[in-house]
Design a protein around this motif. Structure first.
Motif, PDB file in Angstrom:
ATOM      1  N   GLY A   1      28.805  46.152  47.903  1.00 51.97           N
ATOM      2  CA  GLY A   1      29.322  47.326  47.220  1.00 51.97           C
ATOM      3  C   GLY A   1      28.924  47.290  45.760  1.00 51.97           C
ATOM      4  N   LEU A   2      28.731  48.478  45.192  1.00 57.61           N
ATOM      5  CA  LEU A   2      28.483  48.543  43.753  1.00 57.61           C
ATOM      6  C   LEU A   2      28.815  49.925  43.242  1.00 57.61           C
ATOM      7  CD1 LEU A   2      25.698  50.185  42.796  1.00 57.61           C
ATOM      8  CD2 LEU A   2      24.604  48.156  43.617  1.00 57.61           C
ATOM      9  N   VAL A   3      29.020  49.986  41.937  1.00 59.14           N
ATOM     10  CA  VAL A   3      29.325  51.254  41.282  1.00 59.14           C
ATOM     11  C   VAL A   3      28.860  51.172  39.830  1.00 59.14           C
ATOM     12  CG1 VAL A   3      31.669  50.578  40.589  1.00 59.14           C
ATOM     13  CG2 VAL A   3      31.117  52.992  40.910  1.00 59.14           C
ATOM     14  N   ALA A   4      28.294  52.261  39.348  1.00 60.51           N
ATOM     15  CA  ALA A   4      27.890  52.366  37.943  1.00 60.51           C
ATOM     16  C   ALA A   4      28.919  53.246  37.222  1.00 60.51           C
ATOM     17  CB  ALA A   4      26.502  52.989  37.837  1.00 60.51           C
ATOM     18  N   TYR A   5      29.187  52.917  35.965  1.00 58.12           N
ATOM     19  CA  TYR A   5      30.167  53.684  35.197  1.00 58.12           C
ATOM     20  C   TYR A   5      29.792  53.692  33.727  1.00 58.12           C
ATOM     21  CZ  TYR A   5      31.893  49.104  33.885  1.00 58.12           C
ATOM     22  OH  TYR A   5      31.978  47.830  33.396  1.00 58.12           O
ATOM     23  N   ARG A   6      30.249  54.736  33.044  1.00 56.58           N
ATOM     24  CA  ARG A   6      30.027  54.882  31.598  1.00 56.58           C
ATOM     25  C   ARG A   6      31.244  55.566  30.989  1.00 56.58           C
ATOM     26  NH1 ARG A   6      24.977  56.671  33.804  1.00 56.58           N
ATOM     27  NH2 ARG A   6      23.221  55.497  33.017  1.00 56.58           N
ATOM     28  N   GLY A   7      31.662  55.117  29.828  1.00 57.37           N
ATOM     29  CA  GLY A   7      32.696  55.811  29.071  1.00 57.37           C
ATOM     30  C   GLY A   7      32.039  56.903  28.241  1.00 57.37           C
ATOM     31  N   ARG A   8      32.701  58.040  28.128  1.00 57.08           N
ATOM     32  CA  ARG A   8      32.170  59.134  27.307  1.00 57.08           C
ATOM     33  C   ARG A   8      33.313  60.011  26.831  1.00 57.08           C
ATOM     34  NH1 ARG A   8      32.583  64.092  29.527  1.00 57.08           N
ATOM     35  NH2 ARG A   8      32.709  64.199  31.797  1.00 57.08           N
ATOM     36  N   ALA A   9      33.010  60.805  25.812  1.00 60.02           N
ATOM     37  CA  ALA A   9      33.998  61.750  25.283  1.00 60.02           C
ATOM     38  C   ALA A   9      33.988  63.017  26.131  1.00 60.02           C
ATOM     39  CB  ALA A   9      33.661  62.094  23.840  1.00 60.02           C
ATOM     40  N   ASP A  10      35.168  63.557  26.389  1.00 64.51           N
ATOM     41  CA  ASP A  10      35.325  64.790  27.155  1.00 64.51           C
ATOM     42  C   ASP A  10      36.169  65.748  26.313  1.00 64.51           C
ATOM     43  OD1 ASP A  10      35.240  66.121  30.032  1.00 64.51           O
ATOM     44  OD2 ASP A  10      37.300  66.331  29.296  1.00 64.51           O
ATOM     45  N   LEU A  11      35.787  67.000  26.279  1.00 66.52           N
ATOM     46  CA  LEU A  11      36.472  67.989  25.450  1.00 66.52           C
ATOM     47  C   LEU A  11      37.949  68.123  25.816  1.00 66.52           C
ATOM     48  CD1 LEU A  11      36.321  70.185  23.272  1.00 66.52           C
ATOM     49  CD2 LEU A  11      35.606  71.784  25.066  1.00 66.52           C
ATOM     50  N   VAL A  12      38.272  68.091  27.096  1.00 64.31           N
ATOM     51  CA  VAL A  12      39.646  68.301  27.548  1.00 64.31           C
ATOM     52  C   VAL A  12      40.418  66.988  27.664  1.00 64.31           C
ATOM     53  CG1 VAL A  12      41.070  69.152  29.465  1.00 64.31           C
ATOM     54  CG2 VAL A  12      39.023  70.410  28.779  1.00 64.31           C
ATOM     55  N   GLU A  13      39.837  65.993  28.278  1.00 62.57           N
ATOM     56  CA  GLU A  13      40.536  64.748  28.597  1.00 62.57           C
ATOM     57  C   GLU A  13      40.514  63.707  27.479  1.00 62.57           C
ATOM     58  OE1 GLU A  13      42.233  64.364  31.312  1.00 62.57           O
ATOM     59  OE2 GLU A  13      41.461  65.930  32.599  1.00 62.57           O
ATOM     60  N   GLY A  14      39.634  63.870  26.514  1.00 63.39           N
ATOM     61  CA  GLY A  14      39.433  62.798  25.528  1.00 63.39           C
ATOM     62  C   GLY A  14      38.388  61.846  26.076  1.00 63.39           C
ATOM     63  N   LYS A  15      38.664  60.565  26.051  1.00 64.44           N
ATOM     64  CA  LYS A  15      37.713  59.594  26.593  1.00 64.44           C
ATOM     65  C   LYS A  15      37.903  59.471  28.097  1.00 64.44           C
ATOM     66  CE  LYS A  15      35.545  55.213  25.724  1.00 64.44           C
ATOM     67  NZ  LYS A  15      35.552  53.968  24.974  1.00 64.44           N
ATOM     68  N   VAL A  16      36.792  59.566  28.836  1.00 67.04           N
ATOM     69  CA  VAL A  16      36.838  59.457  30.290  1.00 67.04           C
ATOM     70  C   VAL A  16      35.845  58.399  30.767  1.00 67.04           C
ATOM     71  CG1 VAL A  16      37.526  61.869  30.603  1.00 67.04           C
ATOM     72  CG2 VAL A  16      35.113  61.262  30.722  1.00 67.04           C
ATOM     73  N   LEU A  17      36.077  57.907  31.961  1.00 66.46           N
ATOM     74  CA  LEU A  17      35.155  56.995  32.618  1.00 66.46           C
ATOM     75  C   LEU A  17      34.395  57.806  33.649  1.00 66.46           C
ATOM     76  CD1 LEU A  17      34.518  53.900  32.608  1.00 66.46           C
ATOM     77  CD2 LEU A  17      35.834  53.796  34.721  1.00 66.46           C
ATOM     78  N   ASP A  18      33.094  57.962  33.446  1.00 66.37           N
ATOM     79  CA  ASP A  18      32.240  58.641  34.411  1.00 66.37           C
ATOM     80  C   ASP A  18      31.754  57.620  35.425  1.00 66.37           C
ATOM     81  OD1 ASP A  18      32.259  61.311  33.730  1.00 66.37           O
ATOM     82  OD2 ASP A  18      30.478  61.200  32.476  1.00 66.37           O
ATOM     83  N   VAL A  19      31.993  57.894  36.701  1.00 69.47           N
ATOM     84  CA  VAL A  19      31.630  56.987  37.784  1.00 69.47           C
ATOM     85  C   VAL A  19      30.582  57.656  38.646  1.00 69.47           C
ATOM     86  CG1 VAL A  19      32.488  55.787  39.827  1.00 69.47           C
ATOM     87  CG2 VAL A  19      33.926  55.972  37.795  1.00 69.47           C
ATOM     88  N   GLU A  20      29.507  56.918  38.914  1.00 68.70           N
ATOM     89  CA  GLU A  20      28.465  57.458  39.776  1.00 68.70           C
ATOM     90  C   GLU A  20      27.935  56.367  40.698  1.00 68.70           C
ATOM     91  OE1 GLU A  20      24.532  58.130  37.955  1.00 68.70           O
ATOM     92  OE2 GLU A  20      25.516  57.638  36.070  1.00 68.70           O
ATOM     93  N   ARG A  21      27.374  56.795  41.765  1.00 69.12           N
ATOM     94  CA  ARG A  21      26.729  55.894  42.721  1.00 69.12           C
ATOM     95  C   ARG A  21      27.655  54.827  43.254  1.00 69.12           C
ATOM     96  NH1 ARG A  21      23.292  59.484  43.970  1.00 69.12           N
ATOM     97  NH2 ARG A  21      21.925  60.067  42.277  1.00 69.12           N
ATOM     98  N   LEU A  22      28.843  55.239  43.700  1.00 70.04           N
ATOM     99  CA  LEU A  22      29.760  54.306  44.331  1.00 70.04           C
ATOM    100  C   LEU A  22      29.234  54.035  45.733  1.00 70.04           C
ATOM    101  CD1 LEU A  22      33.634  54.567  44.247  1.00 70.04           C
ATOM    102  CD2 LEU A  22      32.385  53.484  46.094  1.00 70.04           C
ATOM    103  N   LEU A  23      28.762  52.821  45.968  1.00 69.91           N
ATOM    104  CA  LEU A  23      28.183  52.447  47.250  1.00 69.91           C
ATOM    105  C   LEU A  23      29.024  51.348  47.881  1.00 69.91           C
ATOM    106  CD1 LEU A  23      24.442  52.127  46.145  1.00 69.91           C
ATOM    107  CD2 LEU A  23      25.609  54.163  47.017  1.00 69.91           C
TER     108      LEU A  23
END
Length: 155
Positions: free
Chosen positions: A64-86
């Motif tokens: 199993g693996l997953v890639a993630y990045r923290g980023r700023a979001d206009l509504v939520e503030g700081k969010v964790l973007d998660v992609e490619r959850l395998l």
């Protein structure tokens, strides 16, 4: 009962994760994978703003693996973007995905994120896999947006 361990992907293990990536994403080349992973890793492991988590079985095989990045979001503030959850484990893929989801919550808290945004792939116009959506919804996730993609010619 299977025993799994979760840990950040380190540069020395990038090649060991490629068989899982290739089995789930046949179009991804080794060069593409190493470039993608390299952008999220530094010599010590994950970059402060993101990384890749892996789940290994008792034999050390990455299942199993997953890639993630923290980023700023206009509504939520700081969010964790998660992609490619395998999660590719024949006997307990839900256990692997659950372990990943739990670790992502810990990463989001460590990075000071107020929300987790998970991008799941669509296959032939349908949401897939349904079991993963159900697992995430059981952990408090909900559909908050829709993502569209337009592929452009390489230039």
């Amino acid at each position: 009962m299977r025993n799994f361990s979760i840990q950040p992907l380190t540069p020395d293990r990038v090649f060991l994760a490629y068989p899982l990536v290739r089995s789930a994403l046949a179009e991804v080349t080794l060069a593409g994978w190493t470039a993608f992973a390299g952008a999220l890793l530094c010599d010590e492991g994950p970059r402060p703003e993101g990384g890749i988590l892996t789940v290994a079985n008792e034999s050390g095989v990455i299942v199993g693996l997953v890639a993630y990045r923290g980023r700023a979001d206009l509504v939520e503030g700081k969010v964790l973007d998660v992609e490619r959850l395998l999660a590719f484990e024949l006997l307990d893929r839900q256990g692997v995905a659950g372990l990943i989801a739990e670790a992502l919550e810990a990463e989001a808290a460590r990075l000071g994120c107020r929300a987790i945004h998970t991008c799941l792939p669509v296959v032939e116009g349908e949401q897939r896999p349904g079991w993963l959506v159900a697992l995430l919804q059981a952990r408090g996730h909900h559909v908050a947006s829709m993502s569209l993609c337009k592929r452009l010619a390489a230039g």
